[in-house]
Design an enzyme around this catalytic site. Structure first.
Site, PDB file in Angstrom:
ATOM      1  N   HIS A 208      -3.251   7.035   2.518  1.00 43.25           N
ATOM      2  CA  HIS A 208      -3.647   5.808   2.038  1.00 43.25           C
ATOM      3  C   HIS A 208      -4.927   5.417   2.301  1.00 43.25           C
ATOM      4  O   HIS A 208      -5.305   5.617   3.441  1.00 43.25           O
ATOM      5  CB  HIS A 208      -2.668   4.904   2.247  1.00 43.25           C
ATOM      6  CG  HIS A 208      -3.175   3.422   2.039  1.00 43.25           C
ATOM      7  ND1 HIS A 208      -3.786   3.073   0.841  1.00 43.25           N
ATOM      8  CD2 HIS A 208      -3.282   2.612   2.908  1.00 43.25           C
ATOM      9  CE1 HIS A 208      -4.019   1.630   0.899  1.00 43.25           C
ATOM     10  NE2 HIS A 208      -3.687   1.203   2.174  1.00 43.25           N
TER      11      HIS A 208
ATOM     12  N   ASN B 192     -10.383  -0.334  -0.218  1.00 43.28           N
ATOM     13  CA  ASN B 192      -8.842   0.082  -0.316  1.00 43.28           C
ATOM     14  C   ASN B 192      -8.253  -0.634  -1.450  1.00 43.28           C
ATOM     15  O   ASN B 192      -8.323  -1.994  -1.679  1.00 43.28           O
ATOM     16  CB  ASN B 192      -8.161  -0.672   1.133  1.00 43.28           C
ATOM     17  CG  ASN B 192      -6.757  -0.870   1.334  1.00 43.28           C
ATOM     18  OD1 ASN B 192      -5.975  -0.495   0.383  1.00 43.28           O
ATOM     19  ND2 ASN B 192      -6.124  -1.002   2.531  1.00 43.28           N
TER      20      ASN B 192
ATOM     21  N   CYS C 234       0.665  -1.225   0.042  1.00 39.35           N
ATOM     22  CA  CYS C 234      -0.076   0.012  -0.006  1.00 39.35           C
ATOM     23  C   CYS C 234       0.818   1.206  -0.042  1.00 39.35           C
ATOM     24  O   CYS C 234       0.366   2.459  -0.344  1.00 39.35           O
ATOM     25  CB  CYS C 234      -1.066   0.127   1.130  1.00 39.35           C
ATOM     26  SG  CYS C 234      -2.132  -1.301   1.164  1.00 39.35           S
TER      27      CYS C 234
END
Lengths: 80, 334
Positions: free
Chosen positions: B255, B285, B113
């Site tokens: 993020h 996500n 990520c």
């Protein structure tokens, strides 16, 4: 019980979850506030980052009230 | 001659059309729309159709970023991904070729990520070293390919998508300039986010692979704790380095892991919660794609305007983390 830690914890709960400080005391039970495991995780992270007291969410989940949480934090401050 | 600074000049995104709602997940998993929304902030996510791979999304986002910048040539292509088309070779050369970019260098960036921020940093470094005048940086993921359909802890969180930016050599004084980075890692926490099988560690056992080990795993609680600490620490250190007072940050693009992580990081930094860009409600996500996707949506909605001071921060597997600071340019996100 440290009044300073108590005030800090109550202020943190007020700021994060929009509760009324007048309704929070050492006798307030987390269960009655409907605080779940994720809230305890958020509080544990905030306590460590803001006050420098390393406490885990498991430890916070093991106590039932704001007063018991302050006693737990007190013990950690003394131990440190 | 002063060192060139990377300047953002184009932004493109790509999302597969298929929407997976919380209600749809609740039909097959022991969960509910209310549980997912309150604990993650996610309402829906996107999922690729059968036959669509990461490079397909990367090419789509890359095309749009090039069009947004109104350029046809770059000197380097970097694809940040956790879900490459193949374990070998990298996905980036294929993407560069299909975009018609010629025999330019192209490589993948694997930082889960945090991958997009790592890739941005690498690209900005190549520009500063005069190895490239212009770079295409893409974050692209088909996380649906590594999520066990039975794992409710990950299936409700992750989604597919891609976002891309074009960086060019410029100066630190112009809008779009990337003013600084802060990157870090802690491999002692590698087990927090991992696909256990499929690599040399599993092959070295000499045993046949266990099918269950091919899925993505994540330990939610320690990831939450470390994500907040590392993103807040990294972003705070970067603010100091670039000399931005925290109240001068116009937008925080974190993020898009979990809305409660984003709010905790903003709170820790002292950035008002309404300055945090939130896009995960619509896409979940998307790992390495999450920051360019969030920037694209925010730019399209007028949440990012030219001159805004933008603070970017990410945390991911490895574990890795990274932050970047830039001044938002006048561009049209496509």
């Amino acid at each position: 019980m440290s009044q300073q830690l108590l005030d800090c914890l109550i202020q943190m709960i007020v700021d994060k979850y929009g509760l009324d400080a007048a309704q929070l005391s050492p006798h307030t039970r987390f269960e009655d506030l409907e605080f779940d495991s994720l809230v305890m995780l958020e509080l544990a992270v905030a306590l460590e980052l803001r006050l420098g007291i390393p406490v885990s969410d498991e430890e916070l989940l093991s106590v039932e009230s704001i007063g018991e949480a302050v006693e737990l934090l007190d013990a950690k401050v003394v131990a440190a | 001659m002063s060192t060139p600074t990377a300047v953002l000049e184009g932004l493109g995104t790509a999302l597969p059309p298929r929407v997976v709602t919380n209600a749809e997940l609740a039909e097959r998993l022991d969960t509910s729309d209310e549980w997912i929304r309150t604990r993650t902030g996610i309402a829906e996510r996107r999922m690729v159709a059968p036959g669509v791979a990461t490079s397909d999304l990367a090419v789509e986002a890359g095309e749009r970023a090039l069009k947004s910048a109104d350029v046809h040539e770059v000197d380097l292509v970097v694809v940040a991904t956790t879900t490459p088309d193949h374990p070998c070779p990298a996905t980036a050369p294929d993407v560069a070729s299909r975009l018609g970019l010629g025999p330019v260098p192209a490589y993948d960036m694997a930082a889960v990520c945090s991958g997009f921020v790592y890739a941005l940093s690498g690209a900005a470094g190549a520009i500063a070293a005069r190895q490239a005048e212009r770079v295409l940086v893409i974050g692209a993921e088909t996380f649906s390919s590594i999520i066990s359909p039975e794992d409710r802890s990950t299936a409700v969180i992750f989604g597919d998508g891609a976002g891309a930016v074009v960086l060019r050599a410029g100066s630190a004084e112009e809008p779009g300039s990337l003013l600084g980075f802060d990157l870090g890692s802690d491999g002692a926490l590698a087990d927090l986010i991992k696909i256990p099988g499929g690599g040399s560690r599993q092959r070295a056992t000499g045993l046949p692979p266990d099918a269950d080990d091919s899925w993505f795993t994540m330990q939610g609680r320690p990831v939450f704790t470390n994500a907040v600490k590392r993103m807040a620490g990294s972003a705070g250190a970067l603010l100091q380095r670039v000399g931005w007072p925290v109240d001068s940050v116009d937008r925080f693009v974190g993020h898009q892991a979990n809305v409660r992580i984003l709010h905790a990081v903003a709170e820790q930094l002292g950035v008002p919660a309404d300055r945090a860009v939130i896009n995960l409600d619509k896409v979940g996500n998307t790992s390495a794609a999450s920051i360019p996707l969030a920037m694209g949506a925010a730019a399209a909605d007028g949440e990012l305007t030219p001159g805004d001071r933008v603070l970017i921060s990410a945390f991911g597997g490895g574990v890795t983390w990274g932050s970047a600071a830039l001044v938002w340019p006048d561009l049209t996100a496509l």
